[in-house]
Design a protein around this motif. Structure first.
Motif, PDB file in Angstrom:
ATOM      1  N   GLY A  90       0.648  -1.153   0.147  1.00  0.00           N
ATOM      2  CA  GLY A  90       0.067   0.029  -0.143  1.00  0.00           C
ATOM      3  C   GLY A  90       0.667   1.712  -0.521  1.00  0.00           C
ATOM      4  N   PRO A  91       0.034   1.851   0.339  1.00  0.00           N
ATOM      5  CA  PRO A  91       1.208   3.726   0.540  1.00  0.00           C
ATOM      6  C   PRO A  91       2.744   3.487   1.531  1.00  0.00           C
ATOM      7  CG  PRO A  91      -0.811   4.148   1.346  1.00  0.00           C
ATOM      8  CD  PRO A  91      -0.580   2.277   0.881  1.00  0.00           C
ATOM      9  N   GLU A  92       3.105   4.223   1.495  1.00  0.00           N
ATOM     10  CA  GLU A  92       4.799   4.614   2.082  1.00  0.00           C
ATOM     11  C   GLU A  92       4.611   2.841   2.436  1.00  0.00           C
ATOM     12  OE1 GLU A  92       4.518   6.313   5.395  1.00  0.00           O
ATOM     13  OE2 GLU A  92       2.624   7.810   5.577  1.00  0.00           O
ATOM     14  N   SER A  93       5.005   2.417   1.294  1.00  0.00           N
ATOM     15  CA  SER A  93       5.442   1.469   1.305  1.00  0.00           C
ATOM     16  C   SER A  93       6.958   1.411   1.012  1.00  0.00           C
ATOM     17  CB  SER A  93       4.858   0.623  -0.289  1.00  0.00           C
ATOM     18  OG  SER A  93       5.644   1.080  -1.471  1.00  0.00           O
ATOM     19  N   GLN A  94       7.649   2.480   1.258  1.00  0.00           N
ATOM     20  CA  GLN A  94       8.502   2.315   0.821  1.00  0.00           C
ATOM     21  C   GLN A  94      10.003   2.334   1.764  1.00  0.00           C
ATOM     22  OE1 GLN A  94      10.328   5.140  -2.592  1.00  0.00           O
ATOM     23  NE2 GLN A  94      12.571   4.907  -1.225  1.00  0.00           N
ATOM     24  N   GLN A  95       9.002   3.428   2.917  1.00  0.00           N
ATOM     25  CA  GLN A  95       9.269   2.849   4.108  1.00  0.00           C
ATOM     26  C   GLN A  95       9.455   2.168   5.034  1.00  0.00           C
ATOM     27  OE1 GLN A  95      10.662   6.391   5.764  1.00  0.00           O
ATOM     28  NE2 GLN A  95       9.823   7.176   6.852  1.00  0.00           N
ATOM     29  N   LEU A  96       7.902   1.459   4.867  1.00  0.00           N
ATOM     30  CA  LEU A  96       8.005   0.041   5.762  1.00  0.00           C
ATOM     31  C   LEU A  96       8.817  -0.584   5.127  1.00  0.00           C
ATOM     32  CD1 LEU A  96       6.011  -0.663   7.163  1.00  0.00           C
ATOM     33  CD2 LEU A  96       4.587  -1.646   5.398  1.00  0.00           C
ATOM     34  N   ALA A  97       9.095  -0.896   3.355  1.00  0.00           N
ATOM     35  CA  ALA A  97       9.927  -1.953   3.167  1.00  0.00           C
ATOM     36  C   ALA A  97      11.520  -1.921   3.799  1.00  0.00           C
ATOM     37  CB  ALA A  97       9.418  -1.407   1.693  1.00  0.00           C
ATOM     38  N   ARG A  98      12.060  -0.414   3.993  1.00  0.00           N
ATOM     39  CA  ARG A  98      13.361  -0.309   4.471  1.00  0.00           C
ATOM     40  C   ARG A  98      13.257  -0.520   6.093  1.00  0.00           C
ATOM     41  NH1 ARG A  98      16.951   3.323   1.831  1.00  0.00           N
ATOM     42  NH2 ARG A  98      16.938   4.644   4.065  1.00  0.00           N
ATOM     43  N   VAL A  99      11.895  -0.019   6.550  1.00  0.00           N
ATOM     44  CA  VAL A  99      12.612  -0.032   8.389  1.00  0.00           C
ATOM     45  C   VAL A  99      12.608  -1.764   8.214  1.00  0.00           C
ATOM     46  CG1 VAL A  99      10.618  -0.219  10.367  1.00  0.00           C
ATOM     47  CG2 VAL A  99      11.499   1.760   9.056  1.00  0.00           C
ATOM     48  N   TRP A 100      11.270  -2.700   8.043  1.00  0.00           N
ATOM     49  CA  TRP A 100      11.068  -4.041   7.439  1.00  0.00           C
ATOM     50  C   TRP A 100      12.788  -4.519   7.203  1.00  0.00           C
ATOM     51  CZ3 TRP A 100       5.684  -5.879   5.900  1.00  0.00           C
ATOM     52  CH2 TRP A 100       4.897  -5.216   6.726  1.00  0.00           C
ATOM     53  N   GLY A 101      13.323  -4.828   5.837  1.00  0.00           N
ATOM     54  CA  GLY A 101      14.966  -4.546   5.714  1.00  0.00           C
ATOM     55  C   GLY A 101      15.534  -4.993   6.526  1.00  0.00           C
ATOM     56  N   HIS A 102      15.988  -4.015   7.205  1.00  0.00           N
ATOM     57  CA  HIS A 102      16.756  -3.673   8.464  1.00  0.00           C
ATOM     58  C   HIS A 102      16.520  -4.560  10.059  1.00  0.00           C
ATOM     59  CE1 HIS A 102      19.711  -0.767   6.532  1.00  0.00           C
ATOM     60  NE2 HIS A 102      18.787  -0.184   6.033  1.00  0.00           N
ATOM     61  N   GLY A 103      14.347  -4.468  10.017  1.00  0.00           N
ATOM     62  CA  GLY A 103      14.777  -5.443  10.928  1.00  0.00           C
ATOM     63  C   GLY A 103      15.131  -6.891  11.100  1.00  0.00           C
ATOM     64  N   ILE A 104      14.326  -6.967  10.051  1.00  0.00           N
ATOM     65  CA  ILE A 104      14.044  -8.811   9.486  1.00  0.00           C
ATOM     66  C   ILE A 104      16.141  -9.277   9.910  1.00  0.00           C
ATOM     67  CG2 ILE A 104      14.442 -10.359   7.946  1.00  0.00           C
ATOM     68  CD1 ILE A 104      11.340  -8.838   6.899  1.00  0.00           C
ATOM     69  N   VAL A 105      17.072  -8.287   9.024  1.00  0.00           N
ATOM     70  CA  VAL A 105      18.407  -8.790   8.805  1.00  0.00           C
ATOM     71  C   VAL A 105      18.725  -9.094  10.178  1.00  0.00           C
ATOM     72  CG1 VAL A 105      20.414  -7.556   8.144  1.00  0.00           C
ATOM     73  CG2 VAL A 105      18.361  -7.709   6.916  1.00  0.00           C
ATOM     74  N   GLY A 106      18.222  -7.380  11.096  1.00  0.00           N
ATOM     75  CA  GLY A 106      18.802  -7.759  12.168  1.00  0.00           C
ATOM     76  C   GLY A 106      18.104  -8.728  13.065  1.00  0.00           C
ATOM     77  N   MET A 107      16.983  -9.524  12.954  1.00  0.00           N
ATOM     78  CA  MET A 107      16.848 -10.586  13.563  1.00  0.00           C
ATOM     79  C   MET A 107      17.486 -11.453  13.035  1.00  0.00           C
ATOM     80  SD  MET A 107      13.081 -12.641  13.220  1.00  0.00           S
ATOM     81  CE  MET A 107      13.795 -13.316  11.166  1.00  0.00           C
ATOM     82  N   MET A 108      17.349 -12.127  11.724  1.00  0.00           N
ATOM     83  CA  MET A 108      18.154 -12.729  11.655  1.00  0.00           C
ATOM     84  C   MET A 108      19.300 -12.517  12.014  1.00  0.00           C
ATOM     85  SD  MET A 108      19.124 -13.410   7.519  1.00  0.00           S
ATOM     86  CE  MET A 108      20.004 -12.587   6.573  1.00  0.00           C
ATOM     87  N   HIS A 109      20.796 -11.712  11.797  1.00  0.00           N
ATOM     88  CA  HIS A 109      21.641 -11.821  12.951  1.00  0.00           C
ATOM     89  C   HIS A 109      21.654 -12.081  13.826  1.00  0.00           C
ATOM     90  CE1 HIS A 109      24.562  -8.967  14.877  1.00  0.00           C
ATOM     91  NE2 HIS A 109      25.254 -10.115  14.087  1.00  0.00           N
ATOM     92  N   ALA A 110      20.760 -11.417  14.776  1.00  0.00           N
ATOM     93  CA  ALA A 110      21.356 -11.157  16.626  1.00  0.00           C
ATOM     94  C   ALA A 110      20.711 -13.347  16.512  1.00  0.00           C
ATOM     95  CB  ALA A 110      19.819 -10.714  16.658  1.00  0.00           C
ATOM     96  N   ALA A 111      19.359 -13.609  15.804  1.00  0.00           N
ATOM     97  CA  ALA A 111      19.705 -14.586  16.330  1.00  0.00           C
ATOM     98  C   ALA A 111      20.791 -15.774  15.591  1.00  0.00           C
ATOM     99  CB  ALA A 111      18.373 -15.295  15.360  1.00  0.00           C
ATOM    100  N   GLY A 112      21.180 -15.740  14.811  1.00  0.00           N
ATOM    101  CA  GLY A 112      22.234 -16.287  14.342  1.00  0.00           C
ATOM    102  C   GLY A 112      23.531 -16.339  14.915  1.00  0.00           C
ATOM    103  N   ASP A 113      23.609 -14.862  15.383  1.00  0.00           N
ATOM    104  CA  ASP A 113      24.780 -14.832  16.409  1.00  0.00           C
ATOM    105  C   ASP A 113      24.939 -15.462  18.163  1.00  0.00           C
ATOM    106  OD1 ASP A 113      27.212 -13.888  16.271  1.00  0.00           O
ATOM    107  OD2 ASP A 113      26.630 -12.530  18.229  1.00  0.00           O
TER     108      ASP A 113
END
Lengths: 214, 214
Positions: free
Chosen positions: A154-177
């Motif tokens: 939907g609208p604001e998709s770019q903002q949302l996608a960036r937040v989610w991108g970094h958030g998901i990567v962080g989740m993956m990283h911390a859980a992996g660590d």
DNA sequence: CGTGCAATGTTACTAGCGGTAACCCGAGTC
DNA sequence: GACTCGGGTTACCGCTAGTAACATTGCACG
């Protein structure tokens, strides 16, 4: 002629540069992020000033070395992310690719994530603000791009996608660590748990009310 | 008497210790994680060996200093997490608490997250494996505990709660780090986006099919 | 052939770090 | 008054990143 000469030189310099990077790779694989310039030079069979002529400073060598692995890892991740499959399957495959990579070479992974830049150089005003691992940022941006391309937000998709991108990567990283340190379960189980989290199982689960004694 | 004397001494030592920690705090606030033992000693108006008598080595001082802030932050987070409110509201409040903290004192935050331990001491065999920021681990474990206490996850809830705890904390951390660097949106927007992610909006969103030209 | 020039490499150094050994001094005690 | 003892300092070690200055090779050009 001038041109051919410079080409020859450049080719030679590039070869040398690649050799040096491979030597540095070996040392990092052995010593982890603590690898010193002296050790790397020794492994390459030369002495420090040559390293500095090629890479400027330790940060330069770090950047060059990191770029190799980062590019390789990002390519794998992109392949998993772009596969023609259901979204959940793609997510799981991407998580598994990442975890397999850090599992296979923990030392390299730690080098990429925890640069440990000491900034012992006279100028104490080193760029403190930007010392976060660039691999995480790049992965976050890549993921954001894929999300924005493929998911309808939907609208604001770019903002949302960036937040989610970094958030998901962080989740993956911390859980992996954490997983890499404690090995509390198999890789497949970890992947499933994380995918479940992303799939909203937290919101779907009920409150726990009937505890013992209440 | 022996007892009273020892108490006096201990009290004096504790006061000194607190003074030193406060001086260290000031230096870290000014210089970030690069703060050197010399600088801290100078700020405290004394010289290095006293610092070492009190804290053993740099790691000891780091641990003592980190424990203060970590405990404080964890207390705030626990308050937000344990508030009597809807789960989503609690999650948003916790995210906001964390982000407000790192926004208020970025230098301290960076110090906690990126210890930058160089291990320059003669014994090069420093414990490289455990050099990850302990704050993240502690937050992950705390969150895991709260999840397991409060959310009904069926069998294997403990395992799942731990994975989620560390994963969510990592998400919060990475998103916060990125947000702190780029400031792409307000804190409230970030909180909402992350909560939306945790609430399964990724799974609920449809595929984007009708792109321009396809 | 000799000469200058450029790249390549080394030795030897600086400055600053974490960490420590040795000394120093004032306060209390017998 | 001698004697220990906690708090403090100076001066040092071994290490690091980074550099200046000197040696050596190879190759083009007069």
């Amino acid at each position: 002629m001038d041109t051919t000469q410079r080409t020859d030189q450049q080719r030679s310099a590039d070869r040398r540069r690649r050799e040096l990077l491979e030597a540095a790779d070996r040392v990092v694989l052995r010593d982890g992020p603590q690898a010193s310039m002296n050790a790397i030079a020794a492994e390459a069979g030369i002495t420090k000033p040559i390293l500095y002529r090629h890479f400027g400073d330790k940060g330069g060598l770090y950047a060059a070395l990191a770029k190799r692995h980062t590019d390789a890892l990002l390519a794998s991740l992109r392949a998993a992310l772009d596969a023609p499959a259901e979204r959940r399957e793609r997510v799981e495959s991407t998580l598994d690719t990442y975890l397999a990579a850090i599992e296979a070479r923990p030392q390299v992974y730690r080098f990429l994530m925890h640069p440990a830049e000491g900034s012992a150089g006279g100028d104490h005003g080193f760029d403190v603000g930007k010392h976060s691992a660039p691999l995480l940022r790049r992965m976050g941006e890549e993921l954001a791009q894929v999300i924005e391309e493929r998911v309808d937000l939907g609208p604001e998709s770019q903002q949302l996608a960036r937040v989610w991108g970094h958030g998901i990567v962080g989740m993956m990283h911390a859980a992996g660590d954490w997983w890499l340190g404690e090995r509390p379960c198999s890789r497949a189980e970890l992947v499933r748990s994380l995918a479940d989290l992303l799939w909203g199982r937290l919101a779907a689960a009920g409150d726990r009310v009937g505890g013992p004694g209440f």
